[in-house]
Design a protein around this motif. Structure first.
Motif, PDB file in Angstrom:
ATOM      1  N   ASP A  50       0.847  -1.196   0.000  1.00  0.00           N
ATOM      2  CA  ASP A  50       0.000   0.000   0.000  1.00  0.00           C
ATOM      3  C   ASP A  50       0.882   1.245   0.000  1.00  0.00           C
ATOM      4  O   ASP A  50       2.111   1.160   0.150  1.00  0.00           O
ATOM      5  N   LEU A  51       0.222   2.405  -0.151  1.00  0.00           N
ATOM      6  CA  LEU A  51       0.922   3.687  -0.093  1.00  0.00           C
ATOM      7  C   LEU A  51       0.873   4.305   1.297  1.00  0.00           C
ATOM      8  O   LEU A  51       1.620   5.237   1.590  1.00  0.00           O
ATOM      9  N   GLU A  52      -0.043   3.809   2.150  1.00  0.00           N
ATOM     10  CA  GLU A  52      -0.260   4.394   3.471  1.00  0.00           C
ATOM     11  C   GLU A  52       0.290   3.477   4.558  1.00  0.00           C
ATOM     12  O   GLU A  52      -0.141   2.325   4.683  1.00  0.00           O
ATOM     13  N   GLN A  53       1.210   3.992   5.371  1.00  0.00           N
ATOM     14  CA  GLN A  53       1.800   3.185   6.429  1.00  0.00           C
ATOM     15  C   GLN A  53       0.772   2.769   7.468  1.00  0.00           C
ATOM     16  O   GLN A  53       0.839   1.669   8.026  1.00  0.00           O
ATOM     17  N   SER A  54      -0.213   3.631   7.718  1.00  0.00           N
ATOM     18  CA  SER A  54      -1.237   3.300   8.721  1.00  0.00           C
ATOM     19  C   SER A  54      -1.998   2.041   8.316  1.00  0.00           C
ATOM     20  O   SER A  54      -2.333   1.201   9.163  1.00  0.00           O
ATOM     21  N   ARG A  55      -2.262   1.883   7.041  1.00  0.00           N
ATOM     22  CA  ARG A  55      -2.957   0.687   6.559  1.00  0.00           C
ATOM     23  C   ARG A  55      -2.052  -0.539   6.620  1.00  0.00           C
ATOM     24  O   ARG A  55      -2.517  -1.647   6.914  1.00  0.00           O
ATOM     25  N   LEU A  56      -0.787  -0.346   6.362  1.00  0.00           N
ATOM     26  CA  LEU A  56       0.161  -1.460   6.445  1.00  0.00           C
ATOM     27  C   LEU A  56       0.319  -1.929   7.887  1.00  0.00           C
ATOM     28  O   LEU A  56       0.522  -3.128   8.139  1.00  0.00           O
ATOM     29  N   ASP A  57       0.210  -1.004   8.819  1.00  0.00           N
ATOM     30  CA  ASP A  57       0.272  -1.382  10.237  1.00  0.00           C
ATOM     31  C   ASP A  57      -0.904  -2.278  10.603  1.00  0.00           C
ATOM     32  O   ASP A  57      -0.748  -3.271  11.324  1.00  0.00           O
ATOM     33  N   VAL A  58      -2.088  -1.930  10.104  1.00  0.00           N
ATOM     34  CA  VAL A  58      -3.268  -2.771  10.354  1.00  0.00           C
ATOM     35  C   VAL A  58      -3.112  -4.116   9.650  1.00  0.00           C
ATOM     36  O   VAL A  58      -3.525  -5.159  10.170  1.00  0.00           O
ATOM     37  N   ALA A  59      -2.491  -4.105   8.467  1.00  0.00           N
ATOM     38  CA  ALA A  59      -2.280  -5.347   7.719  1.00  0.00           C
ATOM     39  C   ALA A  59      -1.495  -6.366   8.544  1.00  0.00           C
ATOM     40  O   ALA A  59      -1.787  -7.572   8.506  1.00  0.00           O
ATOM     41  N   LYS A  60      -0.516  -5.895   9.294  1.00  0.00           N
ATOM     42  CA  LYS A  60       0.262  -6.786  10.150  1.00  0.00           C
ATOM     43  C   LYS A  60      -0.631  -7.450  11.202  1.00  0.00           C
ATOM     44  O   LYS A  60      -0.447  -8.614  11.555  1.00  0.00           O
ATOM     45  N   GLU A  61      -1.617  -6.680  11.684  1.00  0.00           N
ATOM     46  CA  GLU A  61      -2.529  -7.233  12.681  1.00  0.00           C
ATOM     47  C   GLU A  61      -3.536  -8.203  12.063  1.00  0.00           C
ATOM     48  O   GLU A  61      -4.088  -9.061  12.758  1.00  0.00           O
ATOM     49  N   MET A  62      -3.760  -8.073  10.766  1.00  0.00           N
ATOM     50  CA  MET A  62      -4.744  -8.919  10.082  1.00  0.00           C
ATOM     51  C   MET A  62      -4.139 -10.175   9.465  1.00  0.00           C
ATOM     52  O   MET A  62      -4.861 -10.978   8.882  1.00  0.00           O
ATOM     53  N   GLY A  63      -2.820 -10.322   9.564  1.00  0.00           N
ATOM     54  CA  GLY A  63      -2.223 -11.554   9.051  1.00  0.00           C
ATOM     55  C   GLY A  63      -1.031 -11.380   8.138  1.00  0.00           C
ATOM     56  O   GLY A  63      -0.340 -12.356   7.817  1.00  0.00           O
ATOM     57  N   ALA A  64      -0.755 -10.154   7.665  1.00  0.00           N
ATOM     58  CA  ALA A  64       0.395  -9.943   6.789  1.00  0.00           C
ATOM     59  C   ALA A  64       1.698 -10.229   7.546  1.00  0.00           C
ATOM     60  O   ALA A  64       1.890  -9.746   8.661  1.00  0.00           O
ATOM     61  N   THR A  65       2.567 -11.011   6.944  1.00  0.00           N
ATOM     62  CA  THR A  65       3.878 -11.286   7.540  1.00  0.00           C
ATOM     63  C   THR A  65       4.919 -10.280   7.101  1.00  0.00           C
ATOM     64  O   THR A  65       5.908 -10.051   7.793  1.00  0.00           O
ATOM     65  N   HIS A  66       4.701  -9.648   5.933  1.00  0.00           N
ATOM     66  CA  HIS A  66       5.606  -8.651   5.388  1.00  0.00           C
ATOM     67  C   HIS A  66       4.779  -7.530   4.758  1.00  0.00           C
ATOM     68  O   HIS A  66       3.645  -7.770   4.314  1.00  0.00           O
ATOM     69  N   THR A  67       5.326  -6.340   4.689  1.00  0.00           N
ATOM     70  CA  THR A  67       4.641  -5.223   4.045  1.00  0.00           C
ATOM     71  C   THR A  67       5.602  -4.466   3.141  1.00  0.00           C
ATOM     72  O   THR A  67       6.821  -4.509   3.332  1.00  0.00           O
ATOM     73  N   ILE A  68       5.024  -3.766   2.165  1.00  0.00           N
ATOM     74  CA  ILE A  68       5.795  -2.913   1.257  1.00  0.00           C
ATOM     75  C   ILE A  68       5.091  -1.568   1.153  1.00  0.00           C
ATOM     76  O   ILE A  68       3.927  -1.502   0.743  1.00  0.00           O
ATOM     77  N   ASN A  69       5.788  -0.509   1.546  1.00  0.00           N
ATOM     78  CA  ASN A  69       5.256   0.844   1.436  1.00  0.00           C
ATOM     79  C   ASN A  69       5.766   1.442   0.119  1.00  0.00           C
ATOM     80  O   ASN A  69       6.949   1.768  -0.007  1.00  0.00           O
ATOM     81  N   LEU A  70       4.857   1.603  -0.840  1.00  0.00           N
ATOM     82  CA  LEU A  70       5.261   2.034  -2.181  1.00  0.00           C
ATOM     83  C   LEU A  70       5.736   3.477  -2.228  1.00  0.00           C
ATOM     84  O   LEU A  70       6.344   3.895  -3.214  1.00  0.00           O
TER      85      LEU A  70
END
Length: 349
Positions: free
Chosen positions: A201-221
């Motif tokens: 995603d482009l928004e770090q706040s959404r990527l933070d929630v993604a970690k709580e929802m099951g994402a093991t890794h994130t990419i901030n574009l």
């Protein structure tokens, strides 16, 4: 005792919702009357509010929006079996014909005669009561909240995406877009046993929630290169399955870049432009399987069972709550504060 009238938030014009008093529907013989307890505000609702249409579906008269709903059964049609007054339920919003070739082959989400809540000309659930065909009403466990029961609907999109994408336990999935659908798709992938789930995603706040929802890794574009990060996380191989939920042409292109040779791509998000440029040579060279995702079919029992697992807290995507009287304010919040808003929940009763 149920009154004759109920409150409803009615879209009367572009960007205009009025609280009206209308007649409570009488359930037909195969329907139940449901007291609505929670309704999620969906991106499609916002499109109708702002633009009055989505593709060929055009708002031509006042309409009640809202299709992600849960509540209590308060009245039962004479031919209904298997449901009782007082049951807490989740509502599947699309009544299909059951007779066309798509319904008969089990892909009823493609039924051309579907009557889908909050899709013109059919009213939705931003109101105190709705009548719903009994086979589209699913009892929920006592410990499940009305909020989670309402979110079974968007979660079903994620379940359908991983089913169509043939996700197997132990595989790697990358999800482009961490809006509400992307987030619930991450939760569905986790429940299905994905080994690695990469949220983009482009928004770090959404990527933070993604970690709580099951994402093991994130990419901030905004800060990171998609191709470099995918290669790093997957040892240069790429993901087994790439799912696009952002409705962005660049995200579609990103799925093709991110998936491995012989991998699969599932397109969920509806792009504002009908035609999206893609690299046909890469699709051929990698021998990528691409599928489209339209709503869902046969997901509700599975989704309810998956969300009964306490490890999946889907309510983490809820950022705002409003009573029915403030439905117009909720829409404006969704439009003007996208950074801090994921899923808004409306409470008719």
């Amino acid at each position: 005792m149920i009154e004759d009238k109920m409150k409803a938030a009615v879209l009367t014009d572009l960007n205009k919702i009025e609280l009206q008093e209308i007649k409570i529907p009488d359930p037909k013989d195969d329907e139940v009357l449901i007291e609505i307890k929670a309704v999620g505000l969906c991106g499609s609702d916002v499109h109708y509010y702002q633009h009055g249409r989505i593709g060929d579906f055009i708002v031509e008269k006042p309409i009640i929006l809202g299709h992600e709903a849960s509540g209590n059964v308060v009245e039962i049609g004479r031919n209904v079996k298997g449901l009782t007054v007082g049951q807490r339920v989740s509502i599947e919003p699309g009544a299909t014909c059951g007779e066309c070739e798509y319904c008969k082959e089990g892909r009823y989400n493609l039924c051309p005669s579907v009557e889908f809540l909050a899709t013109p000309p059919y009213d939705g659930a931003f109101c105190e009561y709705i009548a719903m065909r009994a086979d589209l009403v699913f009892p929920i466990p006592e410990e499940m909240s009305y909020e989670t029961a309402a979110l079974v609907e968007p979660f079903s999109v994620g379940v359908h995406a991983i089913n169509r994408g043939r996700l197997s336990p132990g595989e790697t999935v990358i999800i482009m877009g961490m809006g509400p659908i992307g987030l619930v798709t991450a939760a569905a992938a986790k429940a299905a046993g994905a080994r690695m789930i990469i949220g983009v995603d482009l928004e770090q706040s959404r990527l933070d929630v993604a970690k709580e929802m099951g994402a093991t890794h994130t990419i901030n574009l905004r800060e990171e290169n998609l191709k470099e990060k995918v290669n790093l996380y997957t040892n240069g191989t790429g993901a087994d399955l790439a799912i696009e939920t952002a409705g962005s042409p660049k995200a579609v292109q990103g799925t093709i870049e991110s998936v491995r040779k012989g991998g699969r791509v599932a397109i969920v998000g509806m792009s504002p432009q009908d035609e999206v440029p893609v690299s046909v040579s890469k699709i051929i060279d990698k021998e990528i399987d691409m599928v489209g995702i339209f709503r869902y079919h046969h997901t509700y029992p599975m989704a309810i069972e998956m969300l009964s697992n306490p490890e999946i807290d889907i309510e983490k995507i809820i950022t705002n709550k409003y009573p029915l009287n403030d439905t117009a304010e909720a829409f404006e919040k969704a439009i003007h504060d996208k950074t801090n808003t994921l899923k808004i929940m409306i409470y008719p009763n």
